[in-house]
Design a protein around this motif. Structure first.
Motif, short mmCIF file in Angstrom:
data_model
loop_
_atom_site.label_atom_id
_atom_site.label_comp_id
_atom_site.label_asym_id
_atom_site.label_seq_id
_atom_site.Cartn_x
_atom_site.Cartn_y
_atom_site.Cartn_z
N MET A 1 43.21 18.49 18.26
CA MET A 1 44.62 18.69 17.85
C MET A 1 45.16 17.56 16.96
SD MET A 1 45.79 21.61 18.50
CE MET A 1 47.54 21.39 18.22
N PRO A 2 44.83 16.28 17.24
CA PRO A 2 45.36 15.23 16.35
C PRO A 2 44.87 15.38 14.90
CG PRO A 2 44.61 14.28 18.42
CD PRO A 2 44.15 15.70 18.42
N VAL A 3 43.69 15.94 14.71
CA VAL A 3 43.21 16.19 13.33
C VAL A 3 43.97 17.37 12.75
CG1 VAL A 3 41.18 16.42 11.87
CG2 VAL A 3 40.91 15.59 14.22
N LEU A 4 44.12 18.42 13.57
CA LEU A 4 44.77 19.64 13.07
C LEU A 4 46.23 19.38 12.69
CD1 LEU A 4 43.36 22.31 15.58
CD2 LEU A 4 42.52 21.74 13.30
N THR A 5 46.92 18.62 13.51
CA THR A 5 48.36 18.48 13.28
C THR A 5 48.73 17.24 12.48
OG1 THR A 5 48.64 17.31 15.38
CG2 THR A 5 48.90 19.72 15.41
N GLN A 6 47.90 16.20 12.53
CA GLN A 6 48.27 14.95 11.83
C GLN A 6 47.15 14.39 10.98
OE1 GLN A 6 50.04 12.45 15.14
NE2 GLN A 6 49.74 14.46 16.06
N LYS A 7 46.06 15.11 10.87
CA LYS A 7 44.91 14.64 10.10
C LYS A 7 44.43 13.26 10.54
CE LYS A 7 45.51 17.20 5.84
NZ LYS A 7 45.66 17.00 4.40
N GLU A 8 44.52 13.02 11.83
CA GLU A 8 43.95 11.78 12.37
C GLU A 8 42.44 11.89 12.37
OE1 GLU A 8 45.60 10.65 16.12
OE2 GLU A 8 47.64 10.52 15.31
N LYS A 9 41.79 10.79 12.69
CA LYS A 9 40.32 10.80 12.74
C LYS A 9 39.86 11.68 13.90
CE LYS A 9 36.48 7.59 12.50
NZ LYS A 9 35.79 8.62 11.70
N SER A 10 38.78 12.42 13.68
CA SER A 10 38.28 13.29 14.75
C SER A 10 37.74 12.46 15.91
CB SER A 10 37.15 14.18 14.21
OG SER A 10 36.55 14.90 15.27
N ALA A 11 38.03 12.92 17.12
CA ALA A 11 37.52 12.23 18.31
C ALA A 11 36.01 12.44 18.45
CB ALA A 11 38.23 12.75 19.56
N ARG A 12 35.48 13.45 17.78
CA ARG A 12 34.02 13.68 17.85
C ARG A 12 33.33 12.76 16.84
NH1 ARG A 12 30.22 16.81 19.66
NH2 ARG A 12 31.63 18.29 20.70
N ASP A 13 32.47 11.87 17.36
CA ASP A 13 31.72 11.01 16.44
C ASP A 13 30.21 11.27 16.51
OD1 ASP A 13 31.01 9.89 18.85
OD2 ASP A 13 31.27 7.82 18.18
N HIS A 14 29.80 12.19 17.37
CA HIS A 14 28.37 12.49 17.46
C HIS A 14 28.16 13.95 17.87
CE1 HIS A 14 29.28 11.76 21.72
NE2 HIS A 14 28.24 12.52 21.99
N PHE A 15 26.94 14.40 17.66
CA PHE A 15 26.59 15.79 17.99
C PHE A 15 25.10 15.81 18.32
CE2 PHE A 15 25.02 20.00 16.81
CZ PHE A 15 25.86 20.79 17.60
N ILE A 16 24.75 16.60 19.35
CA ILE A 16 23.36 16.70 19.77
C ILE A 16 22.82 18.07 19.37
CG2 ILE A 16 21.76 16.48 21.75
CD1 ILE A 16 23.55 13.98 21.26
N TYR A 17 21.69 18.08 18.67
CA TYR A 17 21.06 19.34 18.23
C TYR A 17 19.98 19.71 19.24
CZ TYR A 17 22.88 17.84 13.60
OH TYR A 17 23.65 17.41 12.55
N TYR A 18 20.36 20.54 20.20
CA TYR A 18 19.37 21.03 21.16
C TYR A 18 18.70 22.27 20.60
CZ TYR A 18 21.22 18.30 25.13
OH TYR A 18 21.61 17.31 25.98
N ARG A 19 17.40 22.40 20.93
CA ARG A 19 16.75 23.70 20.78
C ARG A 19 16.12 23.94 22.14
NH1 ARG A 19 12.54 27.12 19.04
NH2 ARG A 19 13.09 28.38 17.23
N MET A 20 16.58 24.95 22.84
CA MET A 20 16.20 25.21 24.22
C MET A 20 16.59 23.96 25.04
SD MET A 20 12.78 27.29 23.14
CE MET A 20 12.49 28.28 24.56
N GLN A 21 15.64 23.33 25.76
CA GLN A 21 16.06 22.15 26.53
C GLN A 21 15.76 20.84 25.80
OE1 GLN A 21 14.34 22.42 30.46
NE2 GLN A 21 15.52 24.27 30.94
N ASP A 22 15.17 20.95 24.64
CA ASP A 22 14.75 19.73 23.93
C ASP A 22 15.82 19.24 22.96
OD1 ASP A 22 12.25 19.62 25.13
OD2 ASP A 22 11.36 20.95 23.62
N ILE A 23 15.93 17.93 22.87
CA ILE A 23 16.77 17.35 21.82
C ILE A 23 15.90 17.20 20.57
CG2 ILE A 23 18.02 15.27 21.09
CD1 ILE A 23 18.91 14.95 24.01
N TYR A 24 16.17 18.03 19.59
CA TYR A 24 15.40 17.99 18.35
C TYR A 24 15.96 16.93 17.40
CZ TYR A 24 12.42 22.17 18.81
OH TYR A 24 11.46 23.08 19.16
N ALA A 25 17.29 16.74 17.45
CA ALA A 25 17.94 15.82 16.51
C ALA A 25 19.27 15.38 17.09
CB ALA A 25 18.14 16.50 15.17
N VAL A 26 19.79 14.26 16.59
CA VAL A 26 21.15 13.83 16.95
C VAL A 26 21.86 13.33 15.70
CG1 VAL A 26 20.51 13.16 19.32
CG2 VAL A 26 20.52 11.43 17.52
#
Ligand code: MG
Length: 470
Positions: free
Chosen positions: A370-395
């Protein structure tokens, strides 16, 4: 004279009271009720399939308007590169591996017509969360989180359901690329169409499916105009086999795929139009995104990831980075957002928008946008995990992404490679993942390796529901 003044002031007061009591016309304009939410979710539409995201011959004027007048997110991720886990993650705000949708090696990756599993009942969906706040909840479109009675949308917080229970290419009489590439025949895919818990048509006449979904979506919004509502609208298109209404055939320079995109874009326009006609547009958050990247083996019948590498089924950017559009006039500040976001973030974002309660008895993987949507603040998300099935393929963390396992998916023969040395890309400089920075940036690589290790240690894989079959 004095009596006349009194008479007129009394009449004036009465008319004021009448206006105040005449709520029929004004209820839908009131903004003191919690906002409505509409989530439009495409199937297999790639990062490059909208004109506003760079496609040279697909025309999507309605979506382009939402991207221009709302926020266009260019680093937005779906939580899986295939259908079922992607849908479960969107609805629960949790990585698929936590919710029974991350199978072990050799397991099934999505639900099939012989599956007996589903999204576990104890998982809390956005629909269930909003029902606690008195919302009316509906789904129009493809479910794909279990089709037996105990797993249908009506068991996961939805008041109503109109759509197909799994992918539109299932129950195939003939499964071959040739069948997808011929003029489509509805009888080749014996997929049921359901209303709530009842099959009302089989095979589904897919030629009119986008049109009929749209009518149902408009009907749901109209019927619920005086209540806060949540409409989840996961299209069956633009997953092959492709189908479009007569009116849209042979209209796009992109060919059949472009015709189908035109109908989907028309559909989005119809949803926005009914919101505007009912004066609900300013009090409704509309989100548009896709469940995974393009299915590349479908060749020109599949979509495009644009400048991103590979597509559906992979953890390359083309498999999991998708267009993200957020639209709510006067609330969402227009602009292009290059910060990270994910479908995992919809649940906490919608909770924040509506005042609903985020489940607090389990690990959640989403961030409030919401802070990004309404005020263009920095996104609280700074990371993302790329799972394929149960394995972490990438981050990914910030600008950088490290690959530990890769898989390509241009044909039915996937090539899975466990990398001896991780690959490292600066995705903001190099979105096509061409120039490996592992040697040049050892400290950044180490940070990403640590992030992967943290998730490997902390995230507990739930038993796979996908492997439960008849
Ligand atoms: Mg899909």
């Amino acid at each position: 004279m004095k009596n006349l003044v009194q008479l007129f002031s009394t009449l004036g007061l009465i008319s004021l009271l009448l206006i105040a009591c005449n709520t029929d016309d004004v209820t839908s304009e009131t903004t003191d009720r919690p906002p409505n939410v509409v989530v439009i979710f495409m199937d297999d539409m790639g990062f490059g399939d909208l004109s506003s995201f760079g496609h040279p011959t697909i025309e999507t004027p309605n979506l382009d308007r939402l991207a221009r007048e709302g926020q266009k997110w260019t680093n937005f991720y779906t939580a899986s590169s295939v259908c079922s886990p992607s849908r479960g993650a969107l609805l629960t705000g949790r990585y698929p591996v936590r919710i029974g949708l991350g199978p072990a090696k050799g397991g099934k990756r999505v639900f099939f017509p012989n599956s007996t599993g589903g999204l576990p009942a104890e998982e809390i969906t956005i629909a269930e969360m909003l029902k606690e706040k008195g919302y009316k909840t509906g789904i129009v479109g493809k479910w794909h989180l279990g089709h037996l009675p105990q797993h249908l949308p009506t068991t996961q917080g939805f008041d109503s359901y109109y759509g197909i229970p799994y992918s539109n290419d299932m129950d195939a009489v003939e499964w071959s690329l040739a069948a997808f590439f011929r003029a489509p025949d509805i009888n080749n895919w014996n997929v049921p169409l359901m209303q709530d818990t009842t099959i009302i048509e089989r095979p589904t006449d897919q030629t009119t499916i986008t049109k009929r979904y749209t009518e149902k979506a408009v009907e749901f919004i109209t019927e619920n105009k005086d209540h806060p509502f949540f409409l989840y609208f996961p299209h069956s298109m633009i997953h092959t086999p492709l189908f479009a209404s007569e009116k849209f055939l042979n209209t796009s320079p992109r060919g059949f795929y472009g015709d189908v995109m035109s109908e989907v874009d028309w559909s989005v326009g119809q949803v926005i139009k009914v919101l505007e006609d009912l004066n609900l547009d300013k009090n409704t958050l509309v989100v548009f995104t896709s469940d995974n990247g393009p299915w590349l083996m479908m060749q020109e019948y599949g979509g495009s990831a644009g400048l991103l590498t590979n597509g559906k089924g992979t953890t390359w950017e083309g498999g999991m980075r998708v267009p993200g559009i957020f639209y709510m006039p006067e609330t969402v500040q227009p602009g292009t957002i290059t910060d990270l976001g994910s479908t995992l973030d919809l649940l906490p974002t919608i909770a924040n928008l509506t005042g609903a309660q985020i489940p607090d008895d389990r690990p959640m993987d989403g961030f409030n946008l919401m802070p990004v949507l309404t005020q263009k603040e920095k996104s609280a998300r700074d990371h993302f995990i790329y799972y394929r099935m149960q394995d972490i393929y990438a981050v990914r963390k910030g600008d950088y992404k490290a690959h530990f396992i890769t898989e390509t998916c241009y044909t039915r023969d996937n090539q899975r490679t466990v990398l001896e040395k991780p690959l490292l890309y600066n995705l903001n400089h190099d979105p096509s993942e061409k120039y490996d920075k592992a040697e040049a940036e050892p400290a950044i690589l180490e940070e990403l390796v640590d992030l992967a290790e943290k998730y490997k240690t902390e995230v507990v894989a739930a038993e796979s529901e996908l492997d439960k079959v008849e």
